[in-house]
Design a protein around this motif. Structure first.
Motif, short mmCIF file in Angstrom:
data_model
loop_
_atom_site.label_atom_id
_atom_site.label_comp_id
_atom_site.label_asym_id
_atom_site.label_seq_id
_atom_site.Cartn_x
_atom_site.Cartn_y
_atom_site.Cartn_z
N GLU B 7 42.84 46.05 43.48
CA GLU B 7 42.60 46.87 44.68
C GLU B 7 43.79 47.66 45.13
OE1 GLU B 7 40.82 43.66 47.34
OE2 GLU B 7 40.08 45.60 47.99
N ASP B 44 44.64 41.81 36.95
CA ASP B 44 43.53 40.98 36.49
C ASP B 44 42.84 40.20 37.60
OD1 ASP B 44 45.12 37.95 35.28
OD2 ASP B 44 45.33 39.10 37.14
N VAL B 45 43.28 40.36 38.82
CA VAL B 45 42.63 39.63 39.90
C VAL B 45 41.74 40.59 40.69
CG1 VAL B 45 43.01 37.99 41.76
CG2 VAL B 45 44.74 38.32 40.01
N ASN B 46 40.84 40.00 41.42
CA ASN B 46 39.87 40.80 42.21
C ASN B 46 39.11 41.79 41.33
OD1 ASN B 46 40.30 39.64 44.72
ND2 ASN B 46 40.17 41.63 45.71
N GLN B 47 38.56 41.26 40.30
CA GLN B 47 37.83 42.10 39.38
C GLN B 47 36.61 42.73 40.04
OE1 GLN B 47 36.84 39.13 36.60
NE2 GLN B 47 38.72 39.37 35.38
N GLY B 48 36.12 42.03 41.04
CA GLY B 48 34.86 42.50 41.63
C GLY B 48 34.90 43.90 42.16
#
Lengths: 892, 114
Positions: B7, B44-48
């Motif tokens: 994000e 790689d985090v908060n892929q959503g």
């Protein structure tokens, strides 16, 4: 272009919302499953794998929200959500919703209807160019004549026409709705109303016919037999055939049709079928002896540019003064004219009588509108108060102020929409109802329709007002933070002073206005009762009436022969108790002849008019035998007419006078045998009849002289029957047509209906005011109840504390009731003042009741106060009935 | 290596997705994996947050989607780059390079003159 397709795609996703949701859920589930798989492969346990997958993904619900936002039309979604919520919430607060919607409906509907009628009847200009420059001219009459004005005589008119300086056009006309002709050739006999209008009068009006031409001065100078026919007659009788121009009206009526009027032309009356020339403007201006005294012509003129009414009036007065040099009998001059002139815009003439009832209707509607608006304002204020806590919580939870306002606006939008739909429907229906129930004889109703401008304006005003009242409270409170409103309980047990004062002010206003309406309706009810209780002097019920128009050629045995036979035949119809004819029934207008000393109306032989004085001006009626019996008028002295009284020569006759005549001239002796002279007729008084209110119930009994004469004019026939009038009339009609196949029978009405029409102005206004009064009572009650309920609710904890601490429930109750009564009292006092000032505007509609009638005022005040007490008592009782524990428990 | 949320680079996320799709059509999870991979696990985090972005790009016509079966026999929504998307990628890339060059210029200059 991109934007358009983007919007289209967004709309599509709204439509296919469920499918999109499903697919999105599947897609995200796939993602999480795959990530979980990956984690499993990395060696995590199943639960751990899934948990890590969710963490890596990020907030699932939030992602869903954001995706939804990205996909659809967020604001539309919000709108729908708000709408659903608003409908549910309003459903729980039905009283509030209903009152607001009804108020809007009434405000828009009733006001539009009344405005439309007022516009159509009063405001709409007459269909003539520069119609406000057209005036009617007449001479003022001496009170002794019993008339309002004196029409023109031949010489008077010529004098005016030759010497006037204020008018650029000036013309004469004459019409009497009793002057009817009968046309019998094509189909059933037709009853034609003829008016006499000169070419110069048409010039004054400035109109053009639809076909052909109007009469010219030349036609008049040559005394041509020409006529213009009405559009309705042309469409009906001649099937809109344009070749009618140049033909005669009928085979037995050799008058040439020279033109056809436009539809809706209504001078001097909408009923006129044929316009002919007056004969006053022929080449020769001779006046034979008996013609000199005839005053039968009216005149209209078009003011020159820049000439005022006052100037024209002064000019006319000077011309009247000049009558002295004309061929007038001095007695006439002195006895008839009071020297003033009457110059009035013809619009006033036409709509004048309608003005008062319509304006009162308007005022009434505005009053009720004000009352219901203040009611709505009340309820909205109260509601926003009780909502403030919920809103504070929402704000604290993160909602934006704009969002809250949006929701409030949605609520008001729904209410407004419902109210507007109702209002438009009411406007349509209301206009039709008003037109149908308008007082008899209200002019120009045929052109009244729903006025769309007014509808739009009232709708717009109502919407703006509703929005204002919805938003104003939240706007006023915007400076206070949520924290203030979240503080509940004893510390904030009452509303702040300003808001409380506004509520009180609204209640007082409502009550005051309501009282004014109640007083108005009370006064009208009493007027109506007084009117109805007046004895008309005859038996009203069970009398069927109709008009017969017979042309002289139909009467080979003379008018008397014809009518005697007709009466005989009609008397044989089963169900007929008695039947008679007269030239004017009560309440159908008056045939008043302006008498001059030479021609005279009725002279009393014993009391001839003194030198320079005029004969008394009686109402004269030629009647058939049996008139008094049929009408139920008692013969106080002497007898009814018999057939012998109707002599075939025109010099002898008999008279029956009304009691008023006897009282005036022969108070101490019998009137029987006294002789009267009428024109060439002379004869004794053979009877004295009871007084009859001829012109209307509100006019005192008049001096009426009935003569035993029948002439070939329109006759009004009265049939007394106890049976069903419809059936009897069928038989009567048949018998009449048998005797006289070509005679039109018109104006079939029951006498009771004619009577009701005569005071329809009063009953119309009364109905309106009573309706409004009741409505305002209801609204005042609702308003007061609403305010007090709310106040009690606000203070319930305080009051519960009091009760718990041992206060007497009675005192708690009376505290509340007292507040309501106080408000009611203030409203009543203000209302009394207002009513006292405004009631005189009821003016001519009041009968037998002064505008400041004590009884009415007191009763109205008592009723309103009673309502105030009742509306205060109910919430108070409910409050005192709540166990203190419950009240303390529930949070405000 | 710190794992930054995708994000944080909201503005560039779309560009990265477009670049990923330049290679071949992919489903959302695959795109997220590829980005993580290609950035050496930095993002790689908060892929959503890919999904709202994909939705926006779909509306703008840069990608189109269709349902298909994966090699494992599961149903997934595949995204494919459109012509307009390719052009957008080129545009954004140029902008990015210009911007980052400028920023670098300032940073280097500041160091240089220190």
């Amino acid at each position: 272009m991109r934007i358009v397709s983007e919007v289209v795609l967004r709309l599509r996703s709204l439509v296919f919302r469920r499918r999109e949701e499903r697919e999105m859920a599947e897609e995200l589930r796939f993602h999480i499953d795959m990530e979980t798989e990956k984690n499993l492969q990395l060696g995590m346990t199943r639960t751990e794998a899934r948990r890590q997958a969710l963490i890596t993904f990020g907030g699932l619900e939030r992602i869903k929200e954001r995706t939804r936002d990205a996909r659809g039309l967020r604001w539309f979604d919000d709108l729908v959500t708000d709408a659903r919520l608003a409908v549910r919430t309003l459903g729980r607060n039905r009283a509030f919703a209903a009152t607001t919607v009804l108020t809007l409906t009434f405000g828009i509907g009733a006001n539009t209807a009344i405005f439309s009628v007022v516009q159509g009847v009063l405001v709409r200009p007459l269909p003539y160019p520069d119609a406000d420059r057209i005036v009617r001219v007449a001479a003022g009459a001496r009170p002794k004549t019993g008339l309002d004005e004196i029409p023109f005589s031949r010489q008077g008119y010529w004098h005016f026409a030759d010497n006037q300086e204020s008018f650029e056009a000036f013309g004469d006309y004459h019409w009497d709705d009793r002057v009817r002709a009968a046309l019998t050739d094509a189909g059933p006999p037709e009853d034609i109303i003829v008016a006499r209008v000169s070419s110069s009068a048409f010039e004054v009006l400035g109109i053009q016919p639809q076909l052909g031409r109007l009469p010219t001065l030349e036609d008049e100078e040559l005394s041509n037999s020409v006529a213009v026919i009405s559009h309705e007659m042309w469409a009906g009788r001649y099937a809109s055939d344009p070749s009618v121009i140049g033909r005669d009206i009928a085979d037995d009526w050799p008058v040439e049709i020279i033109g056809v009027m436009r539809p809706g032309f209504d001078f001097p009356s909408p009923e006129v079928d044929v316009w002919r020339i007056t004969g006053l403007n022929s080449a020769s201006r001779e006046v034979t002896g008996f013609q000199a005294g005839m005053h039968g012509w009216s005149a209209i003129g078009r003011l020159k540019p820049g000439v005022t009414l006052e100037q024209a009036t002064a000019d006319a007065e000077a011309l009247i003064a000049g009558f002295a040099e004309l061929d007038y009998e001095p007695a006439d001059l002195e006895g008839l004219f009071d020297g003033t002139a009457i110059v009035r815009p013809i619009k006033d003439e036409i709509v004048g009588g309608a003005r008062t009832p319509l304006l009162i209707a308007l005022a009434t509607a505005v009053f009720v509108l004000l009352i219901s608006c203040s009611n709505v304002a009340n309820l909205l204020l109260v509601r926003s108060e009780s909502r403030s806590r919920e809103q504070a919580i929402r704000l604290a939870l993160g909602s934006s102020r704009g969002r809250l306002t949006q929701y409030i606006m949605m609520e008001s939008a729904i209410l407004t929409l419902a109210g507007t739909v109702g209002g438009v429907a009411l406007a349509f229906v209301g206009t039709s109802i008003l037109v149908a129930s308008a007082p008899a004889g209200m002019p120009r109703l045929d052109q009244v329709g729903l006025n769309t401008t007014v509808l739009l304006v009232t709708t717009a005003v109502s919407i703006v007002a509703a929005l204002f009242f919805c938003l104003a409270p939240s706007w006023a409170a915007r400076s206070r933070g949520p924290r203030d409103r979240l503080r509940s309980g004893v510390y904030k047990s009452t509303m702040d002073g300003k808001r409380s004062r506004v509520l009180d002010g609204l209640v007082v206003t409502q009550t005051a206005l309501g009282l004014i309406l109640l007083v108005g309706s009370g006064l009208m009810i009493r007027s109506f009762q007084q009117l109805r209780s007046v004895d008309p002097g005859f038996e009203v019920d069970g009398v069927l009436t109709f008009w017969l128009t017979v042309s002289v050629t139909e009467l080979p045995r003379g008018p008397s022969g014809f009518y005697f036979e007709l009466l005989d035949r009609l008397a044989e119809v089963p169900g007929v108790e008695s039947v008679a004819g007269t030239e004017s029934l009560p309440m159908t207008g008056v045939v008043r002849e302006i008498g001059s000393a030479t021609l005279g109306t009725v002279q009393i032989d014993e009391f001839p008019a003194a030198e320079g004085e005029l004969n008394p001006n009686f109402i004269t009626k030629r009647t058939t035998p049996g008139y008094f019996e049929t009408m139920g008028i008692p013969i106080v002295e002497g007898r009814e007419f018999t057939r012998d009284d109707y002599s075939p020569n025109f010099t002898e006759t008999a008279f029956i006078v009304s009691a008023a005549v006897k009282r005036k001239y022969w108070p101490d002796e019998s009137a029987l045998g006294k002789r009267l002279t009428w024109g060439r007729l002379n004869g004794p008084i053979v009877g004295v009849a009871g007084d009859v209110r001829h012109r209307g119930l509100e006019v005192p009994a008049e001096e009426i002289v009935h003569s035993a004469q029948i002439i070939g004019r329109t006759m009004m026939i009265a049939v007394r029957t106890a049976h069903s009038p419809g059936r009897v009339f069928q038989e009567v009609g048949r018998a009449t047509r048998e005797l006289a196949p070509g005679v039109p029978i018109t104006r079939v009405r029951m006498m009771s209906d004619i009577l009701a029409d005569s005071f329809s102005r009063t009953s119309f206004t009364m109905n309106l005011l009573v309706l409004a009064g009741l409505l305002s009572l209801l609204l005042a009650a609702v308003g007061l109840y609403g305010v007090l309920s709310h106040v009690i609710h606000q203070r319930s904890r305080e009051m519960a504390l009091r009760l718990a601490l041992g206060a007497d429930p009675g005192r708690v109750r009376s505290m509340v009731v007292l507040r309501g009564v106080k408000l009611g009292l203030v409203g009543v006092v203000i209302g009394l003042g207002g009513a006292a000032i405004l009631s005189r505007f009821l003016g001519s509609l009041l009968f037998g009741v002064p505008p400041l009638d004590m009884r009415t005022y007191v009763i109205a005040s008592v009723v309103l106060l009673g309502v105030a007490v009742a509306s205060s008592a109910i919430p108070a009782l409910r409050a005192a009935a709540t166990p203190p524990a419950t009240a303390l428990r529930c949070e405000t | 290596m710190t794992h930054d949320r995708l994000e944080l680079l909201q503005g560039t996320l779309e560009m990265l997705v477009l670049r990923t799709l330049l290679v071949e059509p992919m489903h959302g999870w695959g795109i997220a994996q590829r980005i993580a991979q290609m950035s050496s696990q930095v993002f790689d985090v908060n892929q959503g947050s890919i999904y709202p972005a994909l939705q926006r790009m779909k509306l703008k016509g840069w990608v189109r989607s269709s349902w298909a079966t994966t090699e494992n026999g599961r149903r997934a929504r595949y995204y494919e780059l459109t012509k307009a998307g390719e052009e957008q990628l080129t545009r954004e890339r140029t902008q990015w390079e210009r911007a980052s060059a400028a920023v670098n210029g300032i940073l280097d200059w500041a160091e240089g003159s220190a």
